[in-house]
Design an enzyme around this catalytic site. Structure first.
Site, PDB file in Angstrom:
ATOM      1  N   GLU A 252     -16.002   6.844   8.989  1.00  0.00           N
ATOM      2  CA  GLU A 252     -16.450   5.984   7.882  1.00  0.00           C
ATOM      3  C   GLU A 252     -15.262   5.120   7.503  1.00  0.00           C
ATOM      4  O   GLU A 252     -14.360   5.584   6.791  1.00  0.00           O
ATOM      5  CB  GLU A 252     -16.871   6.838   6.687  1.00  0.00           C
ATOM      6  CG  GLU A 252     -18.134   7.627   6.890  1.00  0.00           C
ATOM      7  CD  GLU A 252     -19.339   6.751   7.121  1.00  0.00           C
ATOM      8  OE1 GLU A 252     -19.307   5.546   6.775  1.00  0.00           O
ATOM      9  OE2 GLU A 252     -20.312   7.263   7.671  1.00  0.00           O
ATOM     10  N   CYS A 286     -15.433   1.120  -0.359  1.00  0.00           N
ATOM     11  CA  CYS A 286     -15.554   0.492   0.964  1.00  0.00           C
ATOM     12  C   CYS A 286     -16.777  -0.426   1.052  1.00  0.00           C
ATOM     13  O   CYS A 286     -16.798  -1.342   1.868  1.00  0.00           O
ATOM     14  CB  CYS A 286     -15.564   1.536   2.062  1.00  0.00           C
ATOM     15  SG  CYS A 286     -16.736   2.860   1.760  1.00  0.00           S
TER      16      CYS A 286
HETATM   17  P1  NAD Z   1      -3.752   4.500   4.359  1.00  0.00           P
HETATM   18  O1  NAD Z   1      -4.337   3.753   5.494  1.00  0.00           O
HETATM   19  O2  NAD Z   1      -2.356   4.997   4.450  1.00  0.00           O
HETATM   20  O3  NAD Z   1      -4.654   5.777   4.038  1.00  0.00           O
HETATM   21  C1  NAD Z   1      -6.047   5.739   3.926  1.00  0.00           C
HETATM   22  C2  NAD Z   1      -6.535   7.194   4.007  1.00  0.00           C
HETATM   23  O4  NAD Z   1      -6.256   7.708   5.303  1.00  0.00           O
HETATM   24  C3  NAD Z   1      -5.802   8.137   3.049  1.00  0.00           C
HETATM   25  O5  NAD Z   1      -6.721   9.070   2.581  1.00  0.00           O
HETATM   26  C4  NAD Z   1      -4.759   8.811   3.903  1.00  0.00           C
HETATM   27  O6  NAD Z   1      -4.452  10.116   3.465  1.00  0.00           O
HETATM   28  C5  NAD Z   1      -5.443   8.869   5.233  1.00  0.00           C
HETATM   29  N1  NAD Z   1      -4.528   8.820   6.371  1.00  0.00           N
HETATM   30  C6  NAD Z   1      -3.561   7.897   6.604  1.00  0.00           C
HETATM   31  N2  NAD Z   1      -2.949   8.145   7.785  1.00  0.00           N
HETATM   32  C7  NAD Z   1      -3.548   9.249   8.298  1.00  0.00           C
HETATM   33  C8  NAD Z   1      -3.390  10.001   9.495  1.00  0.00           C
HETATM   34  N3  NAD Z   1      -2.492   9.644  10.432  1.00  0.00           N
HETATM   35  N4  NAD Z   1      -4.165  11.090   9.689  1.00  0.00           N
HETATM   36  C9  NAD Z   1      -5.095  11.456   8.780  1.00  0.00           C
HETATM   37  N5  NAD Z   1      -5.314  10.772   7.633  1.00  0.00           N
HETATM   38  C10 NAD Z   1      -4.557   9.690   7.407  1.00  0.00           C
HETATM   39  O7  NAD Z   1      -3.874   3.579   3.133  1.00  0.00           O
HETATM   40  P2  NAD Z   1      -3.959   3.788   1.577  1.00  0.00           P
HETATM   41  O8  NAD Z   1      -2.895   2.943   0.961  1.00  0.00           O
HETATM   42  O9  NAD Z   1      -4.080   5.199   1.129  1.00  0.00           O
HETATM   43  O10 NAD Z   1      -5.340   3.067   1.376  1.00  0.00           O
HETATM   44  C11 NAD Z   1      -5.435   1.706   1.710  1.00  0.00           C
HETATM   45  C12 NAD Z   1      -6.520   1.380   2.644  1.00  0.00           C
HETATM   46  O11 NAD Z   1      -7.263   2.500   3.090  1.00  0.00           O
HETATM   47  C13 NAD Z   1      -7.507   0.500   1.931  1.00  0.00           C
HETATM   48  O12 NAD Z   1      -7.147  -0.828   2.082  1.00  0.00           O
HETATM   49  C14 NAD Z   1      -8.805   0.811   2.581  1.00  0.00           C
HETATM   50  O13 NAD Z   1      -9.006  -0.076   3.648  1.00  0.00           O
HETATM   51  C15 NAD Z   1      -8.639   2.173   3.156  1.00  0.00           C
HETATM   52  N6  NAD Z   1      -9.405   3.198   2.450  1.00  0.00           N
HETATM   53  C16 NAD Z   1     -10.727   3.247   2.716  1.00  0.00           C
HETATM   54  C17 NAD Z   1     -11.507   4.175   2.071  1.00  0.00           C
HETATM   55  C18 NAD Z   1     -12.983   4.237   2.331  1.00  0.00           C
HETATM   56  O14 NAD Z   1     -13.719   4.695   1.479  1.00  0.00           O
HETATM   57  N7  NAD Z   1     -13.443   3.815   3.511  1.00  0.00           N
HETATM   58  C19 NAD Z   1     -10.930   5.041   1.147  1.00  0.00           C
HETATM   59  C20 NAD Z   1      -9.559   4.967   0.904  1.00  0.00           C
HETATM   60  C21 NAD Z   1      -8.801   4.029   1.579  1.00  0.00           C
END
Ligand code: NAD
Length: 479
Positions: A252, A286
């Site tokens: 997702e 999202c």
């Molecule tokens: P991020 O990309 O660092 O993290 C997003 C999510 O992924 C977090 O929950 C993080 O714990 C997890 N994550 C990151 N790297 C991971 C890995 N290697 N293995 C497993 N999990 C991992 O960014 P952020 O600053 O936390 O959020 C920013 C971006 O993330 C947003 O711009 C958005 O696009 C996306 N996001 C999307 C949703 C959604 O509902 N689809 C929710 C939260 C964040």
């Protein structure tokens, strides 16, 4: 430290406990930037225990009848409802959203558990007519096995409950890595299952360094399925790793939803519904509308109306019942908003309202309306995930569809029109997993939720959400 907030532990094999190495991370209230507690940080020895627990629990949980699983899950849902006010307070403290939104999230979480519990009782197989007399051909649905689930901070209950309710209802066990930024809400969700009597090891909850945990869990032979909610960039990395190890995957991922307002739209409905969904959870959703495409004859009226709503929106600490938009969830989002706005302005955009951080304490950002935003700006190409509304005029159907479908995202799309013909044409032309026309009808428990293209694959919610945790097994038998 707030009296309401307790330090968050790991839940492994039926016990709440500290990490073996006793490491922790701080949890920050995004409205104050104050530390409100800690969360236990799991390392490999903790993960090994969680994996063993999930493996052994799966062997017995898969044989528990769907009816007994249903009874237990209904109890968990009832406990969540009973505790809704207390859990909502915690969620707002750690995640920032207004208290009313937190309450809705807890209530919908309970509904999701109920729905999946009920639906799993109808996970029917079938008997296929044979080619030869005396042969029986049987299809049964079996749980896929222990699941590794990764859920983010924007909806700390909803993102987790979508995965665990379907997995547990189907007969799978789970190792869930919850969000380190908002861990107590996810822990409260797990606790409802624990208090309802879920057997030890069926649901395990860990927190830690996200990449370290996914690097360990995804290739691990005990894990049979990976499910992730988060950004497209991270999702692609995890899906690639899962592919190397032939694991089932649900992704997702991000979206960049076009919101089209046709010339014959009811502009008041469009303004009210779209602005509410733009600023819900400070835009960190999202499926939030993110590219506003408005027919040129309504454009100025729409921009004026949207700007007025944005200017009048009460922004503040989510614990204040008057607040309609809280802070962003963490400091990375604040920097991201500033980056999107400065890039757009450098490329000719006008700020109709907002565009700046509010104050210098707490991660508050103004509800922002941008016009004259060219398609080469970052905000028109990358998921904004914040309270920014770029509004662009269009002239005709083909032009607006080209823009709506221009990006590699395909999660949600919105359209407003009084014409049935235009509604049907838009519904057919929009390249998106979810299309919502003349209202906001996405993300109900009984309907499938998920994207196409770079927004991912697999579905959560609806019958399709349950199917993602079931294998069809075919048995053929001759007498
Ligand atoms: P991020 O990309 O660092 O993290 C997003 C999510 O992924 C977090 O929950 C993080 O714990 C997890 N994550 C990151 N790297 C991971 C890995 N290697 N293995 C497993 N999990 C991992 O960014 P952020 O600053 O936390 O959020 C920013 C971006 O993330 C947003 O711009 C958005 O696009 C996306 N996001 C999307 C949703 C959604 O509902 N689809 C929710 C939260 C964040």
């Amino acid at each position: 430290m707030s009296s309401k907030y307790s330090d968050v532990k790991l839940h492994i094999n039926g016990k709440w406990r500290d990490a073996i190495a006793t490491e922790t991370l701080d949890v920050i209230n995004p409205a104050t930037e104050g530390v409100i507690g800690t969360v236990a940080l799991a390392r490999t020895p903790d993960l090994d225990e969680a994996l063993e627990a999930a493996n052994s629990a799966f062997r017995s949980w898969k044989s528990v009848s769907a009816f007994d699983r249903y009874n237990l899950m209904r109890k968990a849902a009832a406990l969540l409802r009973e505790r809704a006010d207390q859990i909502a307070g915690i969620m707002t403290l750690e995640q920032g959203k207004p208290i009313a939104e937190s309450k809705i999230e807890v209530a919908v979480g309970a509904d999701r558990i109920d729905w999946m519990a009920e639906e799993a009782r109808r996970a029917y197989g079938r008997i296929i007519p044979p080619r030869t007399e005396g042969v029986y051909q049987l299809v049964v649905k079996e749980p896929v096995g222990p699941v590794a689930a990764f859920t983010p901070w924007n909806f700390p209950i909803n993102q987790a409950v979508q995965k665990i309710s379907a997995a547990v209802a189907a007969g799978c066990s789970v190792v869930l890595k919850g969000p380190e930024e908002a861990p107590a809400s996810t822990a409260a969700l797990i606790n409802a299952f624990v208090d309802a009597g879920i057997p030890d090891g069926v649901l395990n909850l860990v927190f830690g360094i996200p990449a370290e945990i996914s690097d360990y869990l995804i290739p691990h032979p005990i894990i049979r399925k990976i499910t992730f909610t988060g950004s497209t960039a991270v999702g692609k990395q995890l899906a690639a790793k899962a592919g190397e190890h032939m694991k089932l995957v649900t992704m997702e991922l991000g979206g960049h939803a076009p919101a089209i307002v046709f010339e014959d739209a009811d502009i008041d409905v469009a303004l009210n519904v779209l602005s509410a969904n733009k600023f819900r959870n400070a835009g960190q959703v999202c499926i939030a509308p993110t590219r506003f495409l408005v027919h040129e004859n309504l454009y100025e009226q729409f921009v004026d109306g949207f700007t007025k709503i944005a200017e009048e929106l009460p922004v503040g600490d989510g614990s204040d019942p008057e607040t309609k938009m809280g802070p962003l969830a963490h400091d990375r989002r604040l920097e991201a908003m500033e980056g999107f706005v400065s890039d757009a302005v450098a490329k000719g955009a006008n700020i109709r309202t907002g565009g700046q951080r509010v104050g210098n304490k707490g991660y508050f950002f103004q509800p922002t309306v941008l016009t004259d935003v060219s398609t080469d700006t970052r905000i028109m190409n990358e998921e904004p995930f914040g309270p920014l509304a770029p509004i662009t005029p269009f002239q005709d159907f083909d032009e607006v569809m080209e823009e709506a479908n221009r990006l590699s995202y395909g999660l949600a799309a919105y359209a407003y029109t009084r014409s049935t013909k235009t509604a049907e044409a838009a519904g057919a032309a929009l390249e998106s997993g979810i299309v919502s026309i003349n209202h906001h009808g996405a993300a109900l428990v009984e309907t499938p939720f998920g994207g196409i293209k770079d927004s991912g694959y697999g579905r959560e919610g609806g019958l399709e959400g349950l199917e993602c945790y079931l294998h069809p097994k075919f048995t053929t038998q001759a007498n």
